[in-house]
Design an enzyme around this catalytic site. Sequence first.
Site, mmCIF file in Angstrom:
data_model
loop_
_atom_site.group_PDB
_atom_site.id
_atom_site.type_symbol
_atom_site.label_atom_id
_atom_site.label_comp_id
_atom_site.label_asym_id
_atom_site.label_seq_id
_atom_site.Cartn_x
_atom_site.Cartn_y
_atom_site.Cartn_z
ATOM 1 N N PHE A 31 0.827 -1.198 0.000
ATOM 2 C CA PHE A 31 0.000 0.000 0.000
ATOM 3 C C PHE A 31 0.863 1.251 0.000
ATOM 4 C CE2 PHE A 31 -4.111 1.938 0.971
ATOM 5 C CZ PHE A 31 -3.746 3.151 1.525
ATOM 6 N N LYS B 12 -1.170 5.064 7.585
ATOM 7 C CA LYS B 12 -0.809 4.339 6.362
ATOM 8 C C LYS B 12 -1.171 5.192 5.157
ATOM 9 C CE LYS B 12 -2.907 0.379 5.221
ATOM 10 N NZ LYS B 12 -3.207 -1.077 5.151
ATOM 11 N N ASP C 75 -6.241 -12.343 3.241
ATOM 12 C CA ASP C 75 -4.796 -12.077 3.283
ATOM 13 C C ASP C 75 -4.242 -12.326 4.678
ATOM 14 O OD1 ASP C 75 -2.432 -11.467 2.035
ATOM 15 O OD2 ASP C 75 -2.655 -9.300 2.160
#
Length: 868
Positions: free
Chosen positions: A538, A556, A652
């Site tokens: 990401f 993030k 994931d």
Amino acid sequence: MDTTCIRFALRAILLHLLLLSLPKLSIAEFIYSPHEIFSIHCGSSTNFSTRDGRNWTPDIKFLTAQSHHSFAAPALTPSTIQGPYTIARLSHSQFAYSFPVTAGPKFLRLFFYSTSYQNFDRTNAYFSVRFGPYTYTLLQDFNASLNADVYNDPAQPDILFREYCINIREGERLDITFIPTITVQHQDSYAFINGIEIVSMPPFLYYTNPDDVDITWLPQPVGLNTNPFPIENNYAMETKYRLRVGDQEIPASQDTGMLRSWDVDNKYVTTQSVLSLDIDSGIKLRFTKTPNYTAPDTVYRSLRNMGSNGTVNMGFNLTWQLPVDSGFTYLLRLHFCQLDPNISHPGDQSFFIYVQDQLVEKWADILGWSDKQKGVPVVKQYVVFIPGNQQETLNLSLKMHPNPQSLAKDAQINAIELFKINDPTGNLAGPNPDPLPQSPKRVPLETSNKKSHGTTMRTLAAIAGSVSGFLLLSFIAILIKRRKNVAVNESSNKKEGTSRDNGSLSVPTGLCRHFSIKEMRTATNNFDELFVVGVGGFGNVYKGHIDNGSTTVAIKRLKQGSRQGIREFKNEIEMLSQLRHPNIVSLIGYCYESNEMILVYEFMDCGNLRDHLYDTDNPTLSWKHRLQTCIGVAQGLDYLHTGVKQVIIHRDVKSANILLDEKWEAKVSDFGLARIGGPMGISMMTTSVNTEVKGSIGYLDPEYYKRNILTEKSDVYSFGVMLLEVLSGRHPLLHWEEKQRMSLVKWAEHCYEKGILSEIVDSELKGQIKPQCLHKFSEVALSCLLEDGTQRPSMKDIVGMLELVLQLQDSAVNYEDSSSHSTVPLSDCSENTGLSTTSDGDRSYGRMESFVLIPDDVFSETKNPKRR
């Protein structure tokens, strides 16, 4: 003088005259002569030659007997590019070629011209390509027209080219199979090919010589592992980039006999630099460190540097960004040759080399590498793994920077080669690119009928007048409505705190806070790199401080150019804003403005689980702590599968996505790929979702990627892989390991069957695990990895099993004290101090307070897990 001597002398004179007449032609062309070349024009019935010296022959004698239903059809739009593009071999069903080749390494090249052919529409070309005798997948569900449109080269419109390095063993044939992707959405799919080329190469050009005792020149892994990474003969590789420094490409006819094309690096250089051509041509090249067929001479007579001219130039890196498919390992080859007259001694010019921002050469010294000899080409090789799920494209970065201790403050390079290595399943295929935005179709305004021209014009004028009036009224209505919406939105924004700068996000504002970009810059000191605490697909993760510094958060930030974009961004917000569980990471808020997509989470002081298992300088976790962490993860996943209105499948699950807070509580994170299944009924219900395969290589459920059907049992499989990670302290896939140990899952299954489970246990856990505990833990892990997903336990059952495993460990007597091992105790991570592991007061998993010896039949459902 005899006739043989005369012929030899005449050949020498002719060769000399040829070299004089072609001063730009590299003498390396005459160095390697392939003993085998197949240049096949697929679909053609006649031979023809191209200016680059290739002689193209028909394909009919290489087609297999099962290919009788294939067709040869001419291109409806002739290509202006010379080559095998006039005709193609096409079929709505599978067809194949078989070539009688000799043993050894080969180049395999595929040529495609993406246009429509007779009875074959361009947009329906959707297929896979495999080659054998081993099963390697070169292309998977390859959409030819989409690739041609997105990666269109104006110099070669609609031409697609793929090159692979393969190795054939003695007595084997080279088989290439083309398989149309026939689905409900693509019922008219077909496969096609215009040209196939097979060219033998020197045995150790790209593959490693097993007899080479000098490991200095072997590929070096990028990262903590320092063991060389030999390129073994069982690898297949795809050529991703072959870039020289120069003003024009080197065509196949000017390669060293292997018909390789060398492109220019201009579009991949992202920083200022200087291009130097035909430098110091008076120095003769001497190939003492690498064979003279490694690259054409012209490659080593041009370079790119920083243009420092001997002065200090330390303000930037010389940088290349190379787009690659994630989830694969890559071989990076860097070509150097020192011809600078100002560099006389080793150490006069040295520089740093970074690959993926990791230092691989602190003292790169070309003159030192070449034994103090100028004009000696050298090649340095590195192997780097790009993490991801094979469904996104990321950038592989190469950076060079002058060593401040060097006399000449400069860095330089001549050429770059990059190859993708097949994964353990034999796959080399990457994803199709995202479609280009649709452009509006043109409406023809002219008519060829002169007689009706006036009528047509009057009709058009009338239509135009009507349309103009309609558009004007529509515009006024839209403008009024838009002003009302703006007023409503502004009021809503003030009330709810949501962002409308770049579009609307459907987010429950009571659960999720919206931050401005100004707040994010303040929280991270304008995204200072000193605040970076993690890097992923990401983007960067920063440690930040909000609310006047009173709250520490993890921020993030989506990096520019990432393929993990708005869909995953919105998905994570919508998922996490509605989830509340002690083992699920909490989303505090987001920022969605000024072309930025940022997520703000609670800060997890102890990082992720993987960083405490391997490839790290952090102290490792004790066995008891690892068990407790696994239980916490299982509880979080059980909540996703059964604790909400609809099943949530994470997709994931892996150690890197398990975060640890200051009390070492485990929390599941990263919901960008999560999917919602059906409503929950019975707890054991299996919810199927038909979806595009996504996840991380090494953790993917075989049922999921083979059948494209996703269930919550896919998370169970990934969790089973994670359990083996925890037990072994190693990555799920290690390409440099021997074949049997390359896959952690297969190695664990082998050890279980042979009764040698202790071989997979992390050396840091020596003496900590009781045999009965190890046996039961392994049974739980392997039951998660059963081929048939319906036979895998639910996460609810796994929680109970792991709690019983922990009881087995706690109840064991006379086992070695673990305090002598370098493990992390259950303590406050930020203090980094020791604490006794005998107290469990802060952690409750519903265990029985009094000790009960657990009989074997409690684990009856995992007693004899079916082998895969």
